[in-house]
Scaffold this motif. Structure first.
Motif, short mmCIF file in Angstrom:
data_model
loop_
_atom_site.label_atom_id
_atom_site.label_comp_id
_atom_site.label_asym_id
_atom_site.label_seq_id
_atom_site.Cartn_x
_atom_site.Cartn_y
_atom_site.Cartn_z
N LEU A 19 0.79 -1.23 0.00
CA LEU A 19 0.00 0.00 0.00
C LEU A 19 0.82 1.29 0.00
O LEU A 19 0.49 2.22 -0.74
N PRO A 20 1.91 1.40 0.76
CA PRO A 20 2.68 2.65 0.70
C PRO A 20 3.39 2.87 -0.64
O PRO A 20 3.87 3.96 -0.92
N HIS A 21 3.46 1.83 -1.47
CA HIS A 21 4.28 1.89 -2.68
C HIS A 21 3.49 1.98 -3.98
O HIS A 21 4.04 2.38 -5.00
N ILE A 22 2.23 1.56 -3.97
CA ILE A 22 1.43 1.55 -5.20
C ILE A 22 0.02 2.05 -4.91
O ILE A 22 -0.35 2.25 -3.75
N PRO A 24 -3.92 2.35 -4.21
CA PRO A 24 -4.85 1.51 -3.45
C PRO A 24 -5.71 0.60 -4.34
O PRO A 24 -6.02 -0.52 -3.95
N SER A 25 -6.05 1.07 -5.53
CA SER A 25 -6.87 0.23 -6.42
C SER A 25 -6.10 -1.01 -6.88
O SER A 25 -6.68 -2.09 -6.99
N LEU A 26 -4.80 -0.87 -7.14
CA LEU A 26 -4.01 -2.02 -7.53
C LEU A 26 -3.82 -2.98 -6.34
O LEU A 26 -3.86 -4.20 -6.50
N VAL A 27 -3.65 -2.43 -5.15
CA VAL A 27 -3.56 -3.27 -3.95
C VAL A 27 -4.87 -4.03 -3.76
O VAL A 27 -4.87 -5.24 -3.50
N LEU A 28 -6.00 -3.33 -3.91
CA LEU A 28 -7.30 -3.98 -3.77
C LEU A 28 -7.46 -5.10 -4.80
O LEU A 28 -7.94 -6.20 -4.48
N GLY A 29 -7.05 -4.84 -6.04
CA GLY A 29 -7.10 -5.87 -7.08
C GLY A 29 -6.27 -7.08 -6.71
O GLY A 29 -6.71 -8.23 -6.89
N ALA A 30 -5.07 -6.84 -6.18
CA ALA A 30 -4.21 -7.95 -5.77
C ALA A 30 -4.82 -8.71 -4.60
O ALA A 30 -4.74 -9.94 -4.54
N GLY A 73 12.09 -3.42 -5.15
CA GLY A 73 11.29 -2.20 -5.22
C GLY A 73 10.30 -2.19 -6.38
O GLY A 73 9.64 -1.19 -6.62
N TRP A 74 10.18 -3.29 -7.07
CA TRP A 74 9.28 -3.38 -8.22
C TRP A 74 7.88 -3.80 -7.76
O TRP A 74 7.38 -4.86 -8.08
N TYR A 75 7.23 -2.93 -7.03
CA TYR A 75 5.94 -3.26 -6.44
C TYR A 75 4.82 -3.31 -7.47
O TYR A 75 3.95 -4.18 -7.39
N VAL A 76 4.81 -2.38 -8.40
CA VAL A 76 3.75 -2.37 -9.41
C VAL A 76 3.81 -3.63 -10.28
O VAL A 76 2.79 -4.32 -10.43
N PRO A 77 4.96 -3.97 -10.86
CA PRO A 77 5.00 -5.21 -11.65
C PRO A 77 4.64 -6.44 -10.81
O PRO A 77 3.96 -7.35 -11.30
N ALA A 78 5.08 -6.46 -9.56
CA ALA A 78 4.76 -7.60 -8.70
C ALA A 78 3.26 -7.70 -8.47
O ALA A 78 2.68 -8.80 -8.53
N ALA A 79 2.61 -6.58 -8.22
CA ALA A 79 1.16 -6.59 -8.00
C ALA A 79 0.42 -7.04 -9.27
O ALA A 79 -0.54 -7.80 -9.19
N VAL A 80 0.89 -6.60 -10.41
CA VAL A 80 0.27 -7.01 -11.68
C VAL A 80 0.45 -8.52 -11.88
O VAL A 80 -0.49 -9.22 -12.28
#
Length: 136
Positions: A19-22, A24-30, A73-80
Protein backbone atom coordinates in the motif's frame (compact mmCIF):
# COMPACT_ATOMS: atom_id res chain seq x y z
CA UNK A 1 -11.30 -24.03 7.51
CA UNK A 2 -9.31 -22.50 10.37
CA UNK A 3 -6.06 -23.11 8.46
CA UNK A 4 -7.58 -21.49 5.37
CA UNK A 5 -8.61 -18.39 7.33
CA UNK A 6 -5.09 -18.05 8.75
CA UNK A 7 -3.55 -18.45 5.30
CA UNK A 8 -5.85 -15.85 3.76
CA UNK A 9 -5.24 -13.38 6.60
CA UNK A 10 -1.46 -13.77 6.22
CA UNK A 11 -1.69 -13.30 2.43
CA UNK A 12 -3.84 -10.21 2.81
CA UNK A 13 -1.52 -8.64 5.38
CA UNK A 14 1.54 -9.24 3.20
CA UNK A 15 -0.15 -7.72 0.14
CA UNK A 16 -1.36 -4.78 2.23
CA UNK A 17 2.36 -4.06 2.70
CA UNK A 18 2.35 -2.87 -0.92
CA UNK A 19 0.00 0.00 0.00
CA UNK A 20 2.68 2.65 0.70
CA UNK A 21 4.28 1.89 -2.68
CA UNK A 22 1.43 1.55 -5.20
CA UNK A 23 -2.12 2.75 -5.79
CA UNK A 24 -4.85 1.51 -3.45
CA UNK A 25 -6.87 0.23 -6.42
CA UNK A 26 -4.01 -2.02 -7.53
CA UNK A 27 -3.56 -3.27 -3.95
CA UNK A 28 -7.30 -3.98 -3.77
CA UNK A 29 -7.10 -5.87 -7.08
CA UNK A 30 -4.21 -7.95 -5.77
CA UNK A 31 -6.08 -8.64 -2.52
CA UNK A 32 -9.21 -9.81 -4.31
CA UNK A 33 -7.41 -11.79 -7.00
CA UNK A 34 -5.10 -13.56 -4.55
CA UNK A 35 -8.09 -14.76 -2.51
CA UNK A 36 -10.16 -16.06 -5.42
CA UNK A 37 -8.33 -19.39 -6.01
CA UNK A 38 -8.77 -20.44 -2.39
CA UNK A 39 -12.44 -19.55 -2.28
CA UNK A 40 -13.04 -21.55 -5.47
CA UNK A 41 -11.26 -24.54 -3.94
CA UNK A 42 -13.30 -24.22 -0.76
CA UNK A 43 -16.52 -24.03 -2.79
CA UNK A 44 -15.55 -27.23 -4.57
CA UNK A 45 -14.85 -28.98 -1.28
CA UNK A 46 -18.22 -27.77 0.02
CA UNK A 47 -19.80 -29.27 -3.11
CA UNK A 48 -18.30 -32.62 -2.18
CA UNK A 49 -15.25 -32.86 -4.45
CA UNK A 50 -11.62 -33.00 -3.42
CA UNK A 51 -9.85 -29.77 -2.53
CA UNK A 52 -8.08 -28.37 -5.60
CA UNK A 53 -4.60 -26.90 -5.19
CA UNK A 54 -1.96 -25.75 -7.64
CA UNK A 55 -2.01 -23.41 -10.57
CA UNK A 56 0.38 -20.78 -11.84
CA UNK A 57 0.06 -18.47 -8.78
CA UNK A 58 -0.40 -20.37 -5.54
CA UNK A 59 0.73 -19.41 -2.07
CA UNK A 60 4.38 -20.28 -2.73
CA UNK A 61 4.53 -18.26 -5.94
CA UNK A 62 2.86 -15.24 -4.29
CA UNK A 63 5.49 -15.35 -1.53
CA UNK A 64 8.27 -15.42 -4.12
CA UNK A 65 6.77 -12.47 -6.01
CA UNK A 66 6.41 -10.46 -2.78
CA UNK A 67 10.01 -11.25 -1.79
CA UNK A 68 11.26 -10.12 -5.21
CA UNK A 69 9.20 -6.92 -4.93
CA UNK A 70 10.57 -6.18 -1.46
CA UNK A 71 14.17 -6.79 -2.60
CA UNK A 72 13.90 -4.88 -5.87
CA UNK A 73 11.29 -2.20 -5.22
CA UNK A 74 9.28 -3.38 -8.22
CA UNK A 75 5.94 -3.26 -6.44
CA UNK A 76 3.75 -2.37 -9.41
CA UNK A 77 5.00 -5.21 -11.65
CA UNK A 78 4.76 -7.60 -8.70
CA UNK A 79 1.16 -6.59 -8.00
CA UNK A 80 0.27 -7.01 -11.68
CA UNK A 81 1.88 -10.48 -11.70
CA UNK A 82 -0.14 -11.39 -8.59
CA UNK A 83 -3.40 -10.15 -10.14
CA UNK A 84 -2.89 -11.88 -13.50
CA UNK A 85 -1.42 -15.06 -12.04
CA UNK A 86 -4.12 -15.34 -9.39
CA UNK A 87 -6.87 -14.78 -11.97
CA UNK A 88 -5.39 -17.55 -14.12
CA UNK A 89 -5.13 -19.82 -11.09
CA UNK A 90 -8.74 -19.10 -10.18
CA UNK A 91 -9.81 -19.96 -13.72
CA UNK A 92 -7.83 -23.20 -13.73
CA UNK A 93 -9.28 -24.22 -10.36
CA UNK A 94 -12.81 -23.29 -11.38
CA UNK A 95 -12.50 -25.44 -14.50
CA UNK A 96 -11.21 -28.35 -12.39
CA UNK A 97 -13.94 -27.98 -9.76
CA UNK A 98 -16.68 -27.87 -12.41
CA UNK A 99 -15.20 -30.93 -14.15
CA UNK A 100 -15.05 -32.85 -10.86
CA UNK A 101 -18.61 -31.84 -9.96
CA UNK A 102 -19.82 -32.87 -13.41
CA UNK A 103 -18.05 -36.23 -13.26
CA UNK A 104 -19.46 -36.82 -9.79
CA UNK A 105 -22.96 -36.01 -11.07
CA UNK A 106 -22.37 -38.33 -14.03
CA UNK A 107 -21.42 -41.19 -11.73
CA UNK A 108 -24.73 -40.89 -9.89
CA UNK A 109 -26.81 -40.31 -13.05
CA UNK A 110 -28.18 -42.77 -15.61
CA UNK A 111 -27.03 -43.73 -19.06
CA UNK A 112 -27.92 -41.55 -22.04
CA UNK A 113 -30.00 -42.52 -25.05
CA UNK A 114 -27.27 -44.70 -26.53
CA UNK A 115 -26.76 -46.60 -23.29
CA UNK A 116 -23.86 -44.44 -22.15
CA UNK A 117 -23.16 -40.81 -21.40
CA UNK A 118 -21.58 -38.88 -24.19
CA UNK A 119 -21.40 -35.66 -26.09
CA UNK A 120 -24.51 -34.61 -27.94
CA UNK A 121 -22.40 -32.76 -30.46
CA UNK A 122 -22.96 -29.33 -28.91
CA UNK A 123 -20.22 -27.66 -26.91
CA UNK A 124 -20.91 -27.64 -23.18
CA UNK A 125 -23.81 -30.09 -23.36
CA UNK A 126 -24.24 -33.83 -23.02
CA UNK A 127 -27.36 -35.97 -23.47
CA UNK A 128 -27.82 -36.65 -19.81
CA UNK A 129 -27.40 -33.27 -18.17
CA UNK A 130 -28.20 -30.55 -20.68
CA UNK A 131 -26.25 -27.28 -20.87
CA UNK A 132 -23.16 -26.86 -18.70
CA UNK A 133 -24.54 -23.58 -17.35
CA UNK A 134 -27.43 -25.36 -15.64
CA UNK A 135 -25.00 -27.69 -13.86
CA UNK A 136 -22.91 -24.95 -12.21
Amino acid sequence: MLNEIGDRAADLLVILGFLPHISPSLVLGALLASSAPSWISIAGAAAGVRRINGGPMGKTERCLVVAVAAASGWYVPAAVVIVVGSALTAGVRLFQVVALCNSRAGESGHAGESGRSGESGRVGEDREHGPLSTRL
